[in-house]
Design an enzyme around this catalytic site. Structure first.
Site, mmCIF file in Angstrom:
data_model
loop_
_atom_site.group_PDB
_atom_site.id
_atom_site.type_symbol
_atom_site.label_atom_id
_atom_site.label_comp_id
_atom_site.label_asym_id
_atom_site.label_seq_id
_atom_site.Cartn_x
_atom_site.Cartn_y
_atom_site.Cartn_z
ATOM 1 N N PRO A 192 8.477 15.252 -32.286
ATOM 2 C CA PRO A 192 9.130 16.555 -32.448
ATOM 3 C C PRO A 192 9.509 16.874 -33.894
ATOM 4 C CG PRO A 192 10.641 14.965 -31.462
ATOM 5 C CD PRO A 192 9.300 14.317 -31.485
ATOM 6 N N GLN B 153 -3.737 2.961 -29.751
ATOM 7 C CA GLN B 153 -3.437 2.168 -28.563
ATOM 8 C C GLN B 153 -3.951 0.737 -28.615
ATOM 9 O OE1 GLN B 153 -4.607 5.411 -28.412
ATOM 10 N NE2 GLN B 153 -4.212 6.297 -26.402
ATOM 11 N N SER C 275 0.859 -1.175 0.000
ATOM 12 C CA SER C 275 0.000 0.000 0.000
ATOM 13 C C SER C 275 0.896 1.226 0.000
ATOM 14 C CB SER C 275 -0.903 0.011 1.235
ATOM 15 O OG SER C 275 -1.668 1.200 1.282
ATOM 16 N N ASP D 38 -4.162 13.132 -29.577
ATOM 17 C CA ASP D 38 -5.596 13.433 -29.696
ATOM 18 C C ASP D 38 -5.805 14.873 -30.158
ATOM 19 O OD1 ASP D 38 -6.131 10.880 -28.731
ATOM 20 O OD2 ASP D 38 -6.329 11.554 -26.655
#
Length: 328
Positions: free
Chosen positions: A226, A172, A36, A257
């Site tokens: 780039p 993706q 955790s 996007d």
């Protein structure tokens, strides 16, 4: 130009752990991990490929139609998108599942532990394009971006059947989809989007050469990070569009996007492919300068000034008659 943007709609929960994951792992206990992490920071960002793309198009003055599946927890997100010019009337609301969520914790070494909850996105396969087209008086283009794989295949098949031009943007989902399905998504597309890595993956998985793919699609748009973007058509020389200079780099999430937002906006305005690439590049730069796919603002005056600096005053003058940037 009536454009439907199909794909994922999700919320990103981004957390920061002030330490190193590796320091918490015990070498001989890796078969029974129970950890955790107390995190210092939580950022909740609006995301999902289709929502990001539609948001950018809305900010440029268009009214894109968002098509995807969400949960009953979508109300605030819907309000945000509608205030930014997105038509959400064709979003399917699940009665059983929450909106998809991406939960990611990053440590000091930029290692990440993440989970993606599909949730309502699995119901996107139930959405029919026919009623959407009827409501709008016809569709001129359907973008099929990453989504539930069955939904992507169904939307593509229906677009073909109804003779609606479609743009393929599998990105993706390429890693998990077999070559046969990718061929179904790509074949006959008016536009095919991907980055340079995805370009190679599409060719490898479909078994088609670059030349064969150009014979099956209208326009192939390949982003080069780039280095800008290259736009290919069969029997035409490649068109390379250099990037728009950025003011700084904050986070790359959602940059692809945003490129699609700008490209499709310029396409809707009836501009040349070169201008489409330029508007796409500058819109993408705005996202690179912020953390989150929908945290940027497009100011008309600044947008056109930056466009002129990047691509010249003549190009900016041509775009100026169409750009209608607004933010809420």
């Amino acid at each position: 130009m009536r454009i439907a943007v199909t794909g994922s709609i999700a919320t990103d929960h981004l957390m920061t752990f002030p330490g190193r994951f590796g320091d918490q792992l015990i070498a001989d206990q890796l078969h029974r991990i129970s950890l955790s992490f107390l995190v210092d920071d939580l950022q909740i960002r609006r995301g999902g490929c289709a929502a990001n793309i539609a948001f950018g198009m809305g900010c440029l003055g268009l009214r894109p139609v968002l098509v995807g599946a969400v949960g009953a927890d979508f109300a605030d997100y819907r309000s945000w998108l509608e205030r930014h010019g997105v038509d959400c009337d064709s979003v399917h609301v699940s009665e059983l599942h929450h909106t998809a969520r991406f939960l990611c914790t990053t440590d000091d070494d930029h290692n990440q532990i993440a989970s993606f909850y599909t949730g309502a996105m699995a119901e996107a396969r139930l959405i029919e394009l026919g009623p959407i087209s009827q409501r709008l008086g016809g569709l001129e283009l359907v973008l099929i971006s990453p989504n539930d794989p069955e939904a992507m295949l169904r939307h593509t098949a229906e677009a073909r059947q109804r003779a609606i031009p479609f743009a393929a943007d599998p990105s993706q989902q390429l890693a998990r989809m077999p070559g046969e399905d990718i061929r179904e998504l790509v074949d006959g597309a008016a536009y095919l989007f991907g980055n340079d890595y995805e370009k190679g993956m599409i060719e490898q998985k479909t078994g088609w050469t670059d030349e064969e793919i150009l014979g099956r699609v209208g326009v192939r748009v390949t982003t080069l990070g780039p280095k800008g973007v290259v736009i290919d058509r069969k029997d035409e020389p490649p068109l390379h569009v250099p990037p728009a200079p950025e003011l700084g780099k904050a986070d790359p999430t959602g940059v692809g996007d945003a490129f699609r937002s700008g490209f499709l906006a310029a396409l809707a305005w009836g501009l040349s492919l070169e201008r489409c690439g330029q508007v796409g590049n500058l819109t993408a730069t705005h996202v690179l300068e912020r953390v989150g796919g929908q945290e940027y603002e497009l100011g008309q005056k600044v947008f056109l000034e930056r466009f002129a600096d990047a691509y010249g005053t003549d190009a900016a003058a041509e775009v100026a008659g169409f750009v209608n940037c607004h933010h809420a």
